[in-house]
Design a protein around this motif. Sequence first.
Motif, mmCIF file in Angstrom:
data_model
loop_
_atom_site.group_PDB
_atom_site.id
_atom_site.type_symbol
_atom_site.label_atom_id
_atom_site.label_comp_id
_atom_site.label_asym_id
_atom_site.label_seq_id
_atom_site.Cartn_x
_atom_site.Cartn_y
_atom_site.Cartn_z
ATOM 1 N N ASP A 189 32.904 -60.387 105.372
ATOM 2 C CA ASP A 189 34.176 -60.973 105.177
ATOM 3 C C ASP A 189 34.296 -62.608 105.436
ATOM 4 O OD1 ASP A 189 35.499 -58.853 104.368
ATOM 5 O OD2 ASP A 189 36.221 -58.333 106.557
ATOM 6 N N ASP A 190 33.522 -62.958 106.589
ATOM 7 C CA ASP A 190 33.367 -64.614 106.775
ATOM 8 C C ASP A 190 32.661 -65.111 105.789
ATOM 9 O OD1 ASP A 190 34.533 -64.216 109.313
ATOM 10 O OD2 ASP A 190 32.512 -63.882 110.363
ATOM 11 N N TYR A 191 31.543 -64.560 105.102
ATOM 12 C CA TYR A 191 30.916 -65.256 103.938
ATOM 13 C C TYR A 191 31.935 -65.264 102.974
ATOM 14 C CZ TYR A 191 27.543 -65.530 99.948
ATOM 15 O OH TYR A 191 27.052 -66.048 98.914
ATOM 16 N N ARG A 192 32.965 -64.280 102.480
ATOM 17 C CA ARG A 192 33.889 -64.460 101.446
ATOM 18 C C ARG A 192 34.757 -65.369 101.537
ATOM 19 N NH1 ARG A 192 33.669 -58.618 102.367
ATOM 20 N NH2 ARG A 192 32.930 -57.384 100.407
ATOM 21 N N ARG A 193 34.929 -65.668 102.833
ATOM 22 C CA ARG A 193 36.160 -66.671 103.283
ATOM 23 C C ARG A 193 35.485 -67.971 103.132
ATOM 24 N NH1 ARG A 193 40.755 -65.309 105.432
ATOM 25 N NH2 ARG A 193 40.059 -63.460 106.095
ATOM 26 N N PHE A 194 34.394 -68.118 103.591
ATOM 27 C CA PHE A 194 33.528 -69.721 103.461
ATOM 28 C C PHE A 194 33.634 -69.959 102.005
ATOM 29 C CE2 PHE A 194 29.377 -71.308 102.051
ATOM 30 C CZ PHE A 194 29.296 -72.462 103.038
ATOM 31 N N LEU A 195 33.159 -68.934 101.029
ATOM 32 C CA LEU A 195 33.183 -69.136 99.670
ATOM 33 C C LEU A 195 34.493 -69.565 99.147
ATOM 34 C CD1 LEU A 195 30.807 -66.531 98.353
ATOM 35 C CD2 LEU A 195 30.297 -68.980 98.687
ATOM 36 N N HIS A 196 35.516 -68.747 99.503
ATOM 37 C CA HIS A 196 36.965 -69.109 99.060
ATOM 38 C C HIS A 196 37.373 -70.526 99.517
ATOM 39 C CE1 HIS A 196 41.121 -68.561 98.037
ATOM 40 N NE2 HIS A 196 41.314 -68.515 99.416
ATOM 41 N N LEU A 197 36.943 -70.777 100.655
ATOM 42 C CA LEU A 197 37.340 -72.239 101.417
ATOM 43 C C LEU A 197 36.765 -73.444 100.668
ATOM 44 C CD1 LEU A 197 37.678 -71.341 104.971
ATOM 45 C CD2 LEU A 197 39.463 -72.087 103.555
ATOM 46 N N GLY A 250 30.893 -78.853 107.173
ATOM 47 C CA GLY A 250 32.162 -78.822 108.004
ATOM 48 C C GLY A 250 32.724 -77.481 107.885
ATOM 49 N N VAL A 251 32.979 -77.172 106.550
ATOM 50 C CA VAL A 251 33.924 -75.962 106.052
ATOM 51 C C VAL A 251 33.196 -74.805 106.977
ATOM 52 C CG1 VAL A 251 34.458 -74.027 104.425
ATOM 53 C CG2 VAL A 251 34.618 -76.743 103.831
ATOM 54 N N TYR A 252 31.886 -74.495 107.139
ATOM 55 C CA TYR A 252 31.083 -73.371 107.768
ATOM 56 C C TYR A 252 31.467 -73.593 109.175
ATOM 57 C CZ TYR A 252 27.664 -70.788 109.944
ATOM 58 O OH TYR A 252 26.961 -70.214 111.037
ATOM 59 N N HIS A 253 31.391 -74.673 109.711
ATOM 60 C CA HIS A 253 31.467 -75.098 111.077
ATOM 61 C C HIS A 253 32.804 -74.654 111.584
ATOM 62 C CE1 HIS A 253 29.930 -76.635 114.876
ATOM 63 N NE2 HIS A 253 31.041 -77.188 115.163
ATOM 64 N N GLY A 254 34.021 -75.139 110.766
ATOM 65 C CA GLY A 254 35.199 -74.831 111.061
ATOM 66 C C GLY A 254 35.493 -73.519 110.989
#
Length: 222
Positions: free
Chosen positions: A117-125, A51-55
């Motif tokens: 950057d999207d991968y970094r943000r995914f991990l951060h979330l 869900g985090v990834y999809h969002g």
Amino acid sequence: LGEVVSVQALPPEIIDATYGDLWKIFDCDGFFSRGVVRPPPSEATWMMMRGVYHGLMGSPDESSIAPLSNETDVLVPFEVRNAGKKKGRGVFATQNISAGTLVWTVFDQTAFFKRGDDYRRFLHLLPGHTRCEAMQFSWVQTFEDHNNSSYARILVDLGEASLMNNGHSAKANLGYAPDGGSGTKKANMYAVRNIAAGEELLCNYKDFVTTGHSHGWDLFDL
């Protein structure tokens, strides 16, 4: 789940962090060195991560996991259990599997990232050490399209197939077909021999390595 995740500013230490930097920032060595066989992520945890990834992706066209579902990405009857002190968790067949049977495909529950950057943000979330689990399930893979043009993506397996251990070339009983069947290579993983019920499903981690680069992370400034 699946709603657009609000875009937050990344902490300064994460903005330009490499994969190795992120591993240290999240204290993943500390998490994985506690000597305890961790239980596999629960169905709720898998769904949260998907869900985090999809969002974060913001639309079904950008998300490789659409629609969201709680289905496993292991396509044969299996169970996850302790595979031994040195290996921890593992995936085991609960029925006989014939050679040539499709066991896993990258197109089921795997998150694709075009940008570092999207991968970094995914991990951060992600919460807590779920970040370390996600990093352990991550790799960079090069694909070829129908025109034989190659492209690389960061992949994160968000399903039980990510718990498969390394059999190396000698003991792996799973492997890629020459053509993934969807216009890409290294997309579908099959049983390379007959596998008996009770056997551990083992892949060869070298199959996931992008050659010519430092595991491919440098392609995404990671």
